[in-house]
Design a protein around this motif. Structure first.
Motif, short mmCIF file in Angstrom:
data_model
loop_
_atom_site.label_atom_id
_atom_site.label_comp_id
_atom_site.label_asym_id
_atom_site.label_seq_id
_atom_site.Cartn_x
_atom_site.Cartn_y
_atom_site.Cartn_z
N GLU A 116 0.83 -1.23 0.00
CA GLU A 116 0.00 0.00 0.00
C GLU A 116 0.85 1.26 0.00
N ALA A 117 1.90 1.27 0.83
CA ALA A 117 2.76 2.46 0.92
C ALA A 117 3.49 2.70 -0.40
N MET A 118 4.00 1.63 -0.98
CA MET A 118 4.82 1.79 -2.19
C MET A 118 4.00 2.25 -3.39
N MET A 145 2.31 4.70 -3.45
CA MET A 145 2.38 6.16 -3.46
C MET A 145 3.68 6.67 -4.07
N LEU A 146 4.62 5.74 -4.30
CA LEU A 146 5.95 6.15 -4.74
C LEU A 146 6.04 5.93 -6.25
N PRO A 147 6.16 7.02 -7.04
CA PRO A 147 6.13 6.86 -8.50
C PRO A 147 7.20 5.88 -9.01
N PRO A 185 12.98 -2.15 2.40
CA PRO A 185 12.12 -0.97 2.31
C PRO A 185 11.68 -0.44 3.68
N LEU A 186 11.31 0.85 3.65
CA LEU A 186 10.65 1.51 4.79
C LEU A 186 9.26 1.91 4.29
N ALA A 187 8.25 1.57 5.04
CA ALA A 187 6.88 1.82 4.55
C ALA A 187 5.95 2.11 5.72
N VAL A 188 5.11 3.11 5.53
CA VAL A 188 4.09 3.45 6.54
C VAL A 188 2.74 3.51 5.82
N LEU A 189 1.73 2.96 6.44
CA LEU A 189 0.38 3.00 5.85
C LEU A 189 0.04 4.44 5.48
N ARG A 220 -1.58 6.80 7.78
CA ARG A 220 -0.88 7.12 9.02
C ARG A 220 0.41 7.93 8.79
N HIS A 221 0.52 8.51 7.59
CA HIS A 221 1.71 9.32 7.31
C HIS A 221 1.74 10.57 8.20
N ARG A 222 2.94 11.10 8.39
CA ARG A 222 3.19 12.35 9.12
C ARG A 222 2.76 12.29 10.57
N GLN A 223 2.92 11.10 11.14
CA GLN A 223 2.64 10.95 12.57
C GLN A 223 3.89 10.47 13.31
N GLY A 224 5.04 10.53 12.61
CA GLY A 224 6.29 10.16 13.27
C GLY A 224 6.61 8.68 13.22
N ILE A 225 5.81 7.90 12.49
CA ILE A 225 6.01 6.44 12.49
C ILE A 225 7.29 6.07 11.73
N GLY A 226 7.48 6.68 10.56
CA GLY A 226 8.71 6.43 9.79
C GLY A 226 9.93 6.83 10.60
N SER A 227 9.87 7.97 11.25
CA SER A 227 11.01 8.44 12.06
C SER A 227 11.30 7.49 13.22
N ALA A 228 10.25 6.97 13.84
CA ALA A 228 10.45 6.05 14.98
C ALA A 228 11.10 4.75 14.50
N GLY A 252 17.14 6.27 -1.45
CA GLY A 252 15.88 6.95 -1.19
C GLY A 252 16.00 8.44 -1.35
N ASP A 253 14.91 9.11 -1.04
CA ASP A 253 14.82 10.55 -1.22
C ASP A 253 15.70 11.28 -0.20
N PRO A 254 16.72 12.04 -0.66
CA PRO A 254 17.59 12.75 0.29
C PRO A 254 16.81 13.76 1.12
N GLY A 255 15.70 14.24 0.59
CA GLY A 255 14.87 15.19 1.33
C GLY A 255 14.31 14.58 2.60
N TYR A 256 14.09 13.29 2.59
CA TYR A 256 13.57 12.61 3.78
C TYR A 256 14.72 12.08 4.64
N TYR A 257 15.65 11.36 4.00
CA TYR A 257 16.66 10.66 4.80
C TYR A 257 17.75 11.58 5.35
N GLY A 258 17.86 12.78 4.78
CA GLY A 258 18.83 13.74 5.31
C GLY A 258 18.55 14.05 6.78
N ARG A 259 17.30 14.00 7.17
CA ARG A 259 16.96 14.33 8.57
C ARG A 259 17.53 13.33 9.57
N PHE A 260 17.91 12.14 9.06
CA PHE A 260 18.50 11.14 9.96
C PHE A 260 20.03 11.12 9.83
#
Ligand SMILES: CC(C)(COP(=O)(O)OP(=O)(O)OC[C@H]1O[C@@H](n2cnc3c(N)ncnc32)[C@H](O)[C@@H]1OP(=O)(O)O)[C@@H](O)C(=O)NCCC(=O)NCCS
Length: 166
Positions: free
Chosen positions: A20-22, A24-26, A79-83, A86-94, A114-122
């Protein structure tokens, strides 16, 4: 919400979350759930973490071993995937925080595509010479846990070749 290791009965829910999560990823190949199944079948899942809320699996993260250049033992996250609901609730970060904590104990570093815009935060970033054939250099990233400068090709488990087979 609880981050825990997968148990056998999670397998169908993991497949569903990843699929389901994937969607969303073009750039998704639609093979990600099969990649996880194959990693599991070959005992190659270094980490297989689920995020559970109530009794529902709402997120998932896999890690497997990779070699970078001549250095073995890197932790490849994905892969990393969140329903989507339930996006933007900190689940991916946790999931990422727990994965990094665990990999830090056993690996020279973590790597992923993956997207540097997301993974840069880690703390993930691209490095000169760090590459995977067929991937733009900016999406191939690493987080060394010491002063190592990762350089060379990321050699991952053959399960990720399912991508190329369509
Ligand atoms: C990427 C994903 C795992 C993030 O999970 P999440 O639980 O929503 O993430 P978090 O709640 O921890 O963080 C959300 C933050 O990341 C941001 N974000 C999510 N995807 C992003 C991206 N591709 N680029 C930049 N920022 C991104 C959100 O805008 C949000 O920002 P905010 O904290 O400033 O509001 C989830 O969106 C997902 O499953 N996406 C589809 C599959 C996917 O892309 N997997 C990664 C493959 S490389």
């Amino acid at each position: 919400m609880l981050i825990r290791n997968e148990i056998a009965s999670d397998t169908p829910a993991i497949r569903a979350v990843v699929t389901e999560a994937m969607r969303m990823l073009p750039q998704s190949t639609g093979t990600e759930a099969a990649i996880v199944d194959r990693l599991r079948a070959e005992d190659a899942l270094t980490l297989s973490l689920v995020a559970e809320d109530g009794s529902e699996v709402v997120g998932y993260l896999a890690a497997s071993k990779a070699r970078i250049g001549s250095q073995d033992g890197w932790g490849l996250i994905g892969p990393l995937a969140v329903l989507p609901s339930r996006h933007r609730q900190g689940i991916g970060s946790a999931l990422m925080a727990e994965a990094i904590l665990r990999l830090r104990a056993t690996c020279p570093g973590a790597t992923l595509v993956g997207d540097p815009g997301y993974y840069g935060r880690f703390g993930f970033r691209a490095f000169p010479g760090l590459r995977i054939d067929g991937c733009p250099s900016e999406v191939v990233q690493a987080l060394p846990f010491d002063a190592t400068e990762p350089s060379g090709e990321v050699i991952h488990h053959a399960a990720f070749g399912l991508d190329q087979q369509g």
